[in-house]
Design a protein around this motif. Structure first.
Motif, PDB file in Angstrom:
ATOM      1  N   GLN A  61      -2.451   8.433 -10.132  1.00 53.05           N
ATOM      2  CA  GLN A  61      -1.818   9.326  -9.152  1.00 53.05           C
ATOM      3  C   GLN A  61      -2.331  10.716  -9.431  1.00 53.05           C
ATOM      4  O   GLN A  61      -2.792  11.569  -8.251  1.00 53.05           O
ATOM      5  CB  GLN A  61      -0.241   9.374  -9.357  1.00 53.05           C
ATOM      6  CG  GLN A  61       0.315  10.177  -8.451  1.00 53.05           C
ATOM      7  CD  GLN A  61       0.464   9.694  -6.864  1.00 53.05           C
ATOM      8  OE1 GLN A  61       0.494   8.445  -6.646  1.00 53.05           O
ATOM      9  NE2 GLN A  61      -0.239  10.525  -6.224  1.00 53.05           N
ATOM     10  N   GLN A  80      -6.799   2.348   1.973  1.00 56.12           N
ATOM     11  CA  GLN A  80      -7.882   3.535   2.859  1.00 56.12           C
ATOM     12  C   GLN A  80      -9.356   3.101   2.417  1.00 56.12           C
ATOM     13  O   GLN A  80     -10.286   4.049   2.529  1.00 56.12           O
ATOM     14  CB  GLN A  80      -7.429   5.113   2.592  1.00 56.12           C
ATOM     15  CG  GLN A  80      -5.906   5.248   3.133  1.00 56.12           C
ATOM     16  CD  GLN A  80      -5.690   6.803   2.794  1.00 56.12           C
ATOM     17  OE1 GLN A  80      -6.278   7.399   1.916  1.00 56.12           O
ATOM     18  NE2 GLN A  80      -4.813   7.305   3.481  1.00 56.12           N
ATOM     19  N   ALA A 116      -5.623  10.770  -7.909  1.00 49.55           N
ATOM     20  CA  ALA A 116      -5.510  11.088  -6.457  1.00 49.55           C
ATOM     21  C   ALA A 116      -5.216  12.577  -6.155  1.00 49.55           C
ATOM     22  O   ALA A 116      -5.746  12.742  -5.093  1.00 49.55           O
ATOM     23  CB  ALA A 116      -4.534   9.902  -5.918  1.00 49.55           C
ATOM     24  N   ASN A 154       0.852  -1.285   0.005  1.00 45.04           N
ATOM     25  CA  ASN A 154       0.067   0.207   0.003  1.00 45.04           C
ATOM     26  C   ASN A 154       0.836   1.287  -0.091  1.00 45.04           C
ATOM     27  O   ASN A 154       1.827   1.395   0.756  1.00 45.04           O
ATOM     28  CB  ASN A 154      -0.868   0.055   1.214  1.00 45.04           C
ATOM     29  CG  ASN A 154      -1.929  -1.251   1.142  1.00 45.04           C
ATOM     30  OD1 ASN A 154      -2.020  -1.842   2.001  1.00 45.04           O
ATOM     31  ND2 ASN A 154      -3.000  -1.143   0.065  1.00 45.04           N
ATOM     32  N   GLY A 155       0.293   2.300  -0.533  1.00 43.50           N
ATOM     33  CA  GLY A 155       0.978   3.550  -0.647  1.00 43.50           C
ATOM     34  C   GLY A 155       0.487   4.421  -1.767  1.00 43.50           C
ATOM     35  O   GLY A 155      -0.715   4.234  -2.354  1.00 43.50           O
ATOM     36  N   GLU A 156       1.179   5.374  -2.489  1.00 51.15           N
ATOM     37  CA  GLU A 156       0.936   6.221  -3.313  1.00 51.15           C
ATOM     38  C   GLU A 156       0.708   5.554  -4.754  1.00 51.15           C
ATOM     39  O   GLU A 156       1.756   4.616  -5.051  1.00 51.15           O
ATOM     40  CB  GLU A 156       1.698   7.581  -3.410  1.00 51.15           C
ATOM     41  CG  GLU A 156       1.474   8.557  -2.373  1.00 51.15           C
ATOM     42  CD  GLU A 156       0.099   8.892  -2.377  1.00 51.15           C
ATOM     43  OE1 GLU A 156      -0.320   9.529  -3.280  1.00 51.15           O
ATOM     44  OE2 GLU A 156      -0.770   8.823  -1.235  1.00 51.15           O
ATOM     45  N   CYS A 177      -5.195   1.778  -3.513  1.00 52.57           N
ATOM     46  CA  CYS A 177      -3.831   1.448  -3.445  1.00 52.57           C
ATOM     47  C   CYS A 177      -3.170   2.058  -2.079  1.00 52.57           C
ATOM     48  O   CYS A 177      -2.136   1.423  -1.629  1.00 52.57           O
ATOM     49  CB  CYS A 177      -3.211   2.526  -4.544  1.00 52.57           C
ATOM     50  SG  CYS A 177      -3.522   1.922  -6.349  1.00 52.57           S
ATOM     51  N   ARG A 178      -3.873   3.134  -1.484  1.00 52.23           N
ATOM     52  CA  ARG A 178      -3.192   3.754  -0.386  1.00 52.23           C
ATOM     53  C   ARG A 178      -3.562   2.673   0.913  1.00 52.23           C
ATOM     54  O   ARG A 178      -3.385   2.772   2.024  1.00 52.23           O
ATOM     55  CB  ARG A 178      -3.854   4.950   0.007  1.00 52.23           C
ATOM     56  CG  ARG A 178      -3.285   5.904  -0.923  1.00 52.23           C
ATOM     57  CD  ARG A 178      -3.968   7.237  -0.865  1.00 52.23           C
ATOM     58  NE  ARG A 178      -3.444   8.455  -1.437  1.00 52.23           N
ATOM     59  CZ  ARG A 178      -4.051   9.350  -2.127  1.00 52.23           C
ATOM     60  NH1 ARG A 178      -5.312   9.866  -1.428  1.00 52.23           N
ATOM     61  NH2 ARG A 178      -3.709  10.361  -2.623  1.00 52.23           N
ATOM     62  N   LEU A 200      -7.684   5.337  -3.416  1.00 53.98           N
ATOM     63  CA  LEU A 200      -7.757   4.980  -1.981  1.00 53.98           C
ATOM     64  C   LEU A 200      -7.383   3.236  -1.736  1.00 53.98           C
ATOM     65  O   LEU A 200      -6.957   2.917  -0.846  1.00 53.98           O
ATOM     66  CB  LEU A 200      -9.229   5.165  -1.351  1.00 53.98           C
ATOM     67  CG  LEU A 200      -9.644   6.338  -1.688  1.00 53.98           C
ATOM     68  CD1 LEU A 200     -11.260   6.464  -1.147  1.00 53.98           C
ATOM     69  CD2 LEU A 200      -8.664   7.064  -0.598  1.00 53.98           C
TER      70      LEU A 200
END
Length: 322
Positions: free
Chosen positions: A302, A51, A305, A9-11, A48-49, A46
């Motif tokens: 991205q 969240q 996002a 998970n991340g940006e 990917c993050r 979200l």
């Protein structure tokens, strides 16, 4: 085949990786689709993050909305079942959930019709019960979700006030058909709404942003107005002052469109038929700002996002019809 996968998970621009994977095999009750276009939604970022309300096991492929082609040549739209999302050359989907792609829309437009427009239709008609002649305030009016609400509001006979950030997004909101556009960066949202409505305020507020947008909305919602909470693109989830809602006589209603797929799937089908009709009449048409190649999907997710895009950004695999 190629598929973008998230291994941690991340940006999105940092954690999405283009992998070579086996083509999926449909199970009983599923269909294999060749992806013709995959629309990027904010929930993909979200996911990917880590969240989003759904957290698929790693690694997974994002992409919750596609226009695809069945093995017998039918053009359809569908929501791929995670963890095998739509940013891939092929996906499998539940056969019972696929819908015919409207003939009046190309692949990218059809891919973008489903979630955003279904959310808009259910939010405005089922939850807010919008009426012709009412005033609709739409936050992020130049975005993917907001642009759909603008078009659906106009189709319902409402006067639409759009809020956008910056002159370019304000221009796009005007082109979408907003009767009034407010640039949140340079103008006072509350004052402008009250001025435009003779002090009454907006009958319906469509809010996919949350945070400060919601805080402004409660100050300019009309008597017996309805605030439709669609999402929190700002990253800030507001805490409503229920005493304020009581004193001003307005309603706060939530809209989780995905729940209708399990609680009332017949309503989803009926909505699709209405959207198809509106598209054929030219009353709605997804705003496609970019069609990007598969190799550029991570960068595109991205940018969605980061909130720097307008309308919809759609991934079109190499060799797919455009």
């Amino acid at each position: 085949m190629q598929a973008w996968r998230v291994h941690e998970n991340g940006e999105p621009g940092e954690v999405m990786r283009l992998d070579e994977v086996e083509r999926p095999t449909p199970a009983e009750g599923q269909l294999l689709l060749k992806v013709r276009a995959a629309n990027i939604n904010f929930p993909d970022a979200l996911l990917c993050r880590g969240q989003y309300q759904v957290r698929p096991p790693l690694p997974f492929t994002p992409g919750v909305e596609v226009c695809g082609e069945t093995e017998d040549g039918r053009r359809v739209i569908a929501n791929p079942a995670l963890p095998h999302g739509g940013f891939a050359e092929y996906v499998v989907v539940d056969a019972a959930t696929v819908l015919p792609a409207p003939e009046s829309l190309d692949d990218a437009e059809a891919a973008a019709l489903h979630i955003g427009y279904q959310t808009g239709w259910f939010g405005l008609h089922r939850r807010a019960r919008i009426q012709a002649g009412e005033t609709l305030l739409v936050h992020a009016a130049a975005g993917g979700v907001g642009s759909a609400a603008v078009q659906l509001g106009k189709a319902a006979g409402a006067t639409v006030i759009g809020v956008a950030g910056g002159p370019e997004k304000a221009r796009i909101a005007r082109e979408l058909g907003c009767d009034l556009v407010i640039d949140r960066r340079t103008e006072d949202i509350v004052a402008k709404v009250k001025e435009a409505t003779g002090g009454r305020g907006a009958d319906v507020v469509y809010d996919p942003v949350g945070g400060d947008a919601y805080a402004k909305s409660v100050k300019c919602v009309a008597f017996e107005g309805r605030i439709v909470v669609v999402g929190f693109a700002s990253g800030a989830i507001p805490s409503p002052g229920l005493n304020h809602a009581l004193v001003k006589n307005y309603s706060i209603v939530g809209l989780h469109w995905g729940l209708y797929n399990t609680m009332d799937p017949a309503a989803v089908l009926a909505c699709h038929e209405e959207l198809t009709k509106l598209a054929a009449e030219g009353a709605i048409k997804p705003l496609i700002s970019e069609r990007v190649a598969m190799k550029d999907a991570a960068d595109a997710v991205q940018r969605v996002a980061d909130g720097t895009t307008t309308g919809r950004v759609v991934v079109v695999p190499e060799g797919a019809a455009r």
